[in-house]
Design a protein around this motif. Structure first.
Motif, PDB file in Angstrom:
ATOM      1  N   ARG A   1       0.860  -1.201   0.000  1.00 27.55           N
ATOM      2  CA  ARG A   1       0.000   0.000   0.000  1.00 27.55           C
ATOM      3  C   ARG A   1       0.893   1.247   0.000  1.00 27.55           C
ATOM      4  NH1 ARG A   1      -2.882  -3.115  -1.370  1.00 27.55           N
ATOM      5  NH2 ARG A   1      -4.639  -4.160  -0.366  1.00 27.55           N
TER       6      ARG A   1
ATOM      7  N   SER B   1       1.314   5.330  -6.236  1.00 27.22           N
ATOM      8  CA  SER B   1       1.837   4.282  -7.121  1.00 27.22           C
ATOM      9  C   SER B   1       2.645   4.892  -8.277  1.00 27.22           C
ATOM     10  CB  SER B   1       0.700   3.413  -7.653  1.00 27.22           C
ATOM     11  OG  SER B   1      -0.257   4.215  -8.272  1.00 27.22           O
TER      12      SER B   1
ATOM     13  N   LEU C   1       7.278   5.245  -7.285  1.00 27.03           N
ATOM     14  CA  LEU C   1       7.672   4.021  -6.591  1.00 27.03           C
ATOM     15  C   LEU C   1       8.919   3.468  -7.265  1.00 27.03           C
ATOM     16  CD1 LEU C   1       6.306   2.435  -4.285  1.00 27.03           C
ATOM     17  CD2 LEU C   1       5.184   1.012  -6.018  1.00 27.03           C
TER      18      LEU C   1
ATOM     19  N   ARG D   1       1.880  -4.766 -11.246  1.00 27.49           N
ATOM     20  CA  ARG D   1       0.951  -3.984 -10.419  1.00 27.49           C
ATOM     21  C   ARG D   1       1.217  -2.485 -10.513  1.00 27.49           C
ATOM     22  NH1 ARG D   1      -0.150  -3.875  -4.077  1.00 27.49           N
ATOM     23  NH2 ARG D   1      -1.719  -2.263  -4.343  1.00 27.49           N
ATOM     24  N   PHE D   2       2.495  -2.116 -10.676  1.00 21.68           N
ATOM     25  CA  PHE D   2       2.872  -0.686 -10.742  1.00 21.68           C
ATOM     26  C   PHE D   2       3.706  -0.482 -12.008  1.00 21.68           C
ATOM     27  CE2 PHE D   2       2.928  -2.082  -6.260  1.00 21.68           C
ATOM     28  CZ  PHE D   2       1.851  -1.345  -5.774  1.00 21.68           C
TER      29      PHE D   2
ATOM     30  N   ILE E   1       6.958   1.651 -12.149  1.00 20.42           N
ATOM     31  CA  ILE E   1       7.955   1.530 -11.076  1.00 20.42           C
ATOM     32  C   ILE E   1       9.376   1.658 -11.639  1.00 20.42           C
ATOM     33  CG2 ILE E   1       8.126  -1.012 -11.150  1.00 20.42           C
ATOM     34  CD1 ILE E   1       8.241  -0.897  -8.031  1.00 20.42           C
TER      35      ILE E   1
END
Ligand code: SF4
Length: 320
Positions: free
Chosen positions: A156, A160, A163, A186-187, A190
């Motif tokens: 969490r 996002s 990151l 998911r990101f 990143i």
């Protein structure tokens, strides 16, 4: 009575990495130059034989700096420390000689740079390992520790969009690839380091165990229980379908493991000295008619220079 034949195949490369060689040299030279006692924060490397040898020579191993007298000579281990430890050492007027591996230092620099740029940092690593504690301490901002793909789903972060990830140096290459893939899934934005954080020695030893597993029916990994890279070698051998055990020395080998085995592979973690490999060969030679070979593998020529105050004049000239 004729003894049963047993083929022994030595992994290449195996054993000491350049960071461990440097850390061991640092303690040796510090003892020579300044005399005992020399205080060492944390086991200099994760190996009881190395630590016990230094203890006999006058090194005192401590977990925290409050166990070190003011102004004493103090060596930081290869695993690195948090800045709070460095600040504490300055406040206590300790003479610090830093054996942090330069490759761990690089992870610290990456993590700090990301934090400075406003990123939440995801550290892929194992909770409680001294390198992870040190790296987490380096990050002045939010840092999230993940060690499995499942933990990525539970992340969490505050945002996002900002990151970035860094990794512990001694992880499983395969597991880390999966975790990075899960993070990127998911990101998608990143950020990560330009060069993979898992160090060359970890990668080479894991590649060697994978190759060893195609040629033997038992693998013995010589290394300490608390050595991260040694545990990864054990896991990789077992995952490759070959019975693999992590042993601190020859005395830990259960003779039953050899039952029915034709070929034994031997490797050693990055903090396990080569004499333990020789002792293992000698130990197996007392019960079997052994034939020893070494697999093909890369030569490692990585060298990390020592801190200036411990260099010989020749080394100081060479390293500039
Ligand atoms: Fe450095 Fe890698 Fe050795 Fe750790 S395993 S001390 S990061 S070279």
């Amino acid at each position: 009575m004729t003894r049963r034949a047993l083929r022994i195949v030595l992994a290449r490369p195996r054993g000491f990495c350049a960071g461990v060689v440097r850390a061991v040299d640092i303690v040796e030279r510090t003892l020579e130059r300044f005399g005992a006692p020399v205080h060492v924060r944390h086991e200099i490397v994760h190996n009881r034989h190395v630590v016990d040898d230094f203890r006999r020579k006058g090194a005192r191993f401590v977990e925290e700096l409050d166990e070190v007298p003011d102004s004493a000579i103090t060596v930081f281990s290869a695993h690195g420390v948090a800045p709070s430890v460095e600040t504490d050492a300055v406040r206590r007027n300790l003479h610090v000689i830093d054996a942090t591996c330069p490759l761990v230092r690089k992870i610290h620099n990456d993590a700090r740079r990301f934090a400075r740029q406003g990123y939440d940092v995801v550290l892929i690593g194992h909770s409680g390992h001294p390198e992870v504690i040190g790296t987490m301490g380096q990050v002045d901002g939010p840092v999230h520790l993940v060690s499995t793909v499942e933990e990525v789903a539970a992340l969490r972060p505050a945002s996002s969009d900002r990151l970035a990830y860094v990794t512990q140096t001694t992880l499983s290459v395969d597991d880390t690839r999966d975790i990075i893939a899960a993070l990127q899934d998911r990101f998608p934005g990143i950020a990560g380091p330009e060069i993979d954080g898992i160090c060359y020695a970890t990668q080479n030893r894991q590649t060697a165990v994978r190759a060893l597993a195609t040629d033997v029916d038992l693998i013995l990994v010589i290394g300490a229980r608390n050595s991260s890279n040694s545990n990864r070698l054990r896991e990789i051998g077992n995952e490759a379908g070959v019975e693999t055990h992590l042993v601190s020395d020859a005395g830990m080998v259960d003779p039953a493991w050899l039952n029915g085995k034709q070929a034994v592979g031997i490797t050693a973690g990055a903090s396990a000295p080569e004499f333990l490999v020789q002792e293992m060969i000698d130990h197996l030679g007392t019960s079997y008619d052994i034939a020893v070979t070494e697999m093909d593998g890369p030569d490692e020529s990585v060298y990390f220079k020592l801190p200036r105050e411990l260099q010989t004049p020749d080394e100081a000239d060479r390293d500039g």
